[in-house]
Write a protein that holds these residues in place. Structure first.
Motif, PDB file in Angstrom:
ATOM      1  N   SER A 180       0.823  -1.203   0.000  1.00 11.04           N
ATOM      2  CA  SER A 180       0.000   0.000   0.000  1.00 11.04           C
ATOM      3  C   SER A 180       0.862   1.260   0.000  1.00 11.04           C
ATOM      4  CB  SER A 180      -0.932  -0.006   1.209  1.00 11.04           C
ATOM      5  OG  SER A 180      -1.710   1.168   1.260  1.00 11.04           O
ATOM      6  N   LYS A 181       1.898   1.288   0.829  1.00 13.23           N
ATOM      7  CA  LYS A 181       2.754   2.469   0.902  1.00 13.23           C
ATOM      8  C   LYS A 181       3.532   2.695  -0.394  1.00 13.23           C
ATOM      9  CE  LYS A 181       3.252   2.615   5.923  1.00 13.23           C
ATOM     10  NZ  LYS A 181       4.184   2.577   7.080  1.00 13.23           N
ATOM     11  N   LEU A 182       3.791   1.624  -1.117  1.00 11.01           N
ATOM     12  CA  LEU A 182       4.513   1.751  -2.390  1.00 11.01           C
ATOM     13  C   LEU A 182       3.605   2.122  -3.559  1.00 11.01           C
ATOM     14  CD1 LEU A 182       6.983  -1.286  -2.194  1.00 11.01           C
ATOM     15  CD2 LEU A 182       7.571   1.137  -2.111  1.00 11.01           C
ATOM     16  N   THR A 183       2.317   1.898  -3.432  1.00  7.39           N
ATOM     17  CA  THR A 183       1.410   2.140  -4.567  1.00  7.39           C
ATOM     18  C   THR A 183       0.356   3.207  -4.290  1.00  7.39           C
ATOM     19  OG1 THR A 183      -0.056   0.326  -3.867  1.00  7.39           O
ATOM     20  CG2 THR A 183       1.681  -0.204  -5.464  1.00  7.39           C
ATOM     21  N   ARG A 184      -0.120   3.312  -3.064  1.00  6.64           N
ATOM     22  CA  ARG A 184      -1.165   4.290  -2.735  1.00  6.64           C
ATOM     23  C   ARG A 184      -0.503   5.548  -2.163  1.00  6.64           C
ATOM     24  NH1 ARG A 184      -3.950   2.972   1.274  1.00  6.64           N
ATOM     25  NH2 ARG A 184      -6.010   3.872   0.779  1.00  6.64           N
ATOM     26  N   THR A 185       0.377   6.141  -2.961  1.00  7.86           N
ATOM     27  CA  THR A 185       1.137   7.305  -2.518  1.00  7.86           C
ATOM     28  C   THR A 185       0.291   8.573  -2.478  1.00  7.86           C
ATOM     29  OG1 THR A 185       1.918   7.491  -4.805  1.00  7.86           O
ATOM     30  CG2 THR A 185       3.378   6.411  -3.242  1.00  7.86           C
TER      31      THR A 185
ATOM     32  N   THR B  96      -2.237   8.880  -0.516  1.00 12.02           N
ATOM     33  CA  THR B  96      -2.859   8.917   0.800  1.00 12.02           C
ATOM     34  C   THR B  96      -1.872   8.465   1.854  1.00 12.02           C
ATOM     35  OG1 THR B  96      -4.714   8.088   2.153  1.00 12.02           O
ATOM     36  CG2 THR B  96      -3.749   6.555   0.565  1.00 12.02           C
ATOM     37  N   ASP B  97      -2.144   8.854   3.102  1.00 17.85           N
ATOM     38  CA  ASP B  97      -1.343   8.345   4.219  1.00 17.85           C
ATOM     39  C   ASP B  97      -2.150   7.365   5.057  1.00 17.85           C
ATOM     40  OD1 ASP B  97      -3.140  10.042   5.429  1.00 17.85           O
ATOM     41  OD2 ASP B  97      -1.644  11.241   6.513  1.00 17.85           O
ATOM     42  N   ARG B  98      -3.265   6.886   4.539  1.00 19.80           N
ATOM     43  CA  ARG B  98      -4.133   5.957   5.261  1.00 19.80           C
ATOM     44  C   ARG B  98      -3.881   4.542   4.725  1.00 19.80           C
ATOM     45  NH1 ARG B  98      -7.975   8.777   8.144  1.00 19.80           N
ATOM     46  NH2 ARG B  98      -9.275   6.917   8.351  1.00 19.80           N
ATOM     47  N   HIS B  99      -3.115   3.772   5.501  1.00 24.03           N
ATOM     48  CA  HIS B  99      -2.716   2.441   5.051  1.00 24.03           C
ATOM     49  C   HIS B  99      -3.173   1.344   6.010  1.00 24.03           C
ATOM     50  CE1 HIS B  99      -0.312   4.338   1.941  1.00 24.03           C
ATOM     51  NE2 HIS B  99       0.204   5.129   2.862  1.00 24.03           N
ATOM     52  N   GLY B 100      -4.150   1.644   6.851  1.00 23.05           N
ATOM     53  CA  GLY B 100      -4.698   0.637   7.741  1.00 23.05           C
ATOM     54  C   GLY B 100      -5.528  -0.387   6.980  1.00 23.05           C
TER      55      GLY B 100
ATOM     56  N   ALA C 237       9.360  -3.909  -4.117  1.00 22.37           N
ATOM     57  CA  ALA C 237       8.462  -4.506  -3.122  1.00 22.37           C
ATOM     58  C   ALA C 237       8.965  -5.874  -2.691  1.00 22.37           C
ATOM     59  CB  ALA C 237       7.052  -4.617  -3.687  1.00 22.37           C
ATOM     60  N   GLN C 238       9.369  -6.691  -3.664  1.00 23.80           N
ATOM     61  CA  GLN C 238       9.866  -8.019  -3.338  1.00 23.80           C
ATOM     62  C   GLN C 238      11.131  -7.945  -2.492  1.00 23.80           C
ATOM     63  OE1 GLN C 238       8.168 -10.988  -4.114  1.00 23.80           O
ATOM     64  NE2 GLN C 238       9.596 -11.626  -2.505  1.00 23.80           N
ATOM     65  N   ALA C 239      11.985  -6.969  -2.792  1.00 21.29           N
ATOM     66  CA  ALA C 239      13.196  -6.787  -1.987  1.00 21.29           C
ATOM     67  C   ALA C 239      12.828  -6.432  -0.543  1.00 21.29           C
ATOM     68  CB  ALA C 239      14.077  -5.709  -2.598  1.00 21.29           C
TER      69      ALA C 239
END
Length: 205
Positions: free
Chosen positions: A105-110, A112-116, A178-180
């Protein structure tokens, strides 16, 4: 769809082959202090299995450990860093390889800061989950229906979300990074458990 409750171990042969969604409930957020109370696991076919560990448990659980330690099964988490640490500390296995939906989520949904998990389930799947039981007493002698439903919901949606995140990571050209990150998580967890949880050992300082 059903929620199955087990004491101290997962019955043998209840999971289909392939990736499994995994989550944990503990007595708090400090892993060595706050004991592991529950492990939730699902093969994505519609059922969730909850394995409860009582006070004084020896955490033997050979069937559960075999699944978690299986290098051929990818384990799907939301915030894998915490769950991997709890499983490593109490069950003595590193439950990898990993796909973490919070990292994805943090790598793709940049935007927003809502990753819950609640936010992801709402946006990606159009469904609502309740987090009301998140801070309840997971060490209680009896877990009520609301606690069981909450625990099951933490693994119920991960398979579907992983498919979406795999597409988004590919679209944004971030699959490799992401895989790394996923591959590094066991090392990150071992650093956490060894006393470097709040230290960035990669900085010059």
């Amino acid at each position: 769809m059903a929620i199955y409750f087990h004491e101290e171990d997962l019955p043998e042969g209840v999971l289909a082959p392939g990736p499994v969604a995994v989550d944990t409930e503990t007595m708090g957020l400090i892993t060595p202090r706050d004991r592991l109370c529950l492990v939730q696991i699902s093969d994505g076919q519609g059922d969730e299995h909850l394995v409860r560990f009582a006070v004084g448990s020896a955490y033997e659980a050979p069937n559960l450990k075999a699944v978690l330690a299986d290098p051929a099964r990818v384990k799907l988490y939301h915030f894998a860093r915490f769950d991997l640490a709890a499983i490593e500390h109490y069950l003595g296995v590193m439950a990898a390889p990993v796909f973490c939906t919070k990292i994805a989520s943090k790598l793709t949904r940049t935007y927003t800061d809502r990753h819950g998990l609640k936010d992801l389930v709402r946006e990606l799947l159009g469904e609502e989950i309740s987090k009301q039981q998140q801070s309840s007493d997971w060490g209680a002698p009896v877990l009520n229906d609301a606690q069981r439903e909450y625990a099951a919901s933490d693994v119920r949606y991960l398979h579907r979300m992983v498919e979406i995140f795999q597409q988004r990571l590919a679209r944004e050209g971030r699959t490799e990074v992401a895989q790394a990150c996923f591959d590094f998580l066991p090392t990150r967890v071992r650093l956490d458990l060894s006393g470097w949880a709040d230290k960035d050992i990669f900085t010059h300082d």
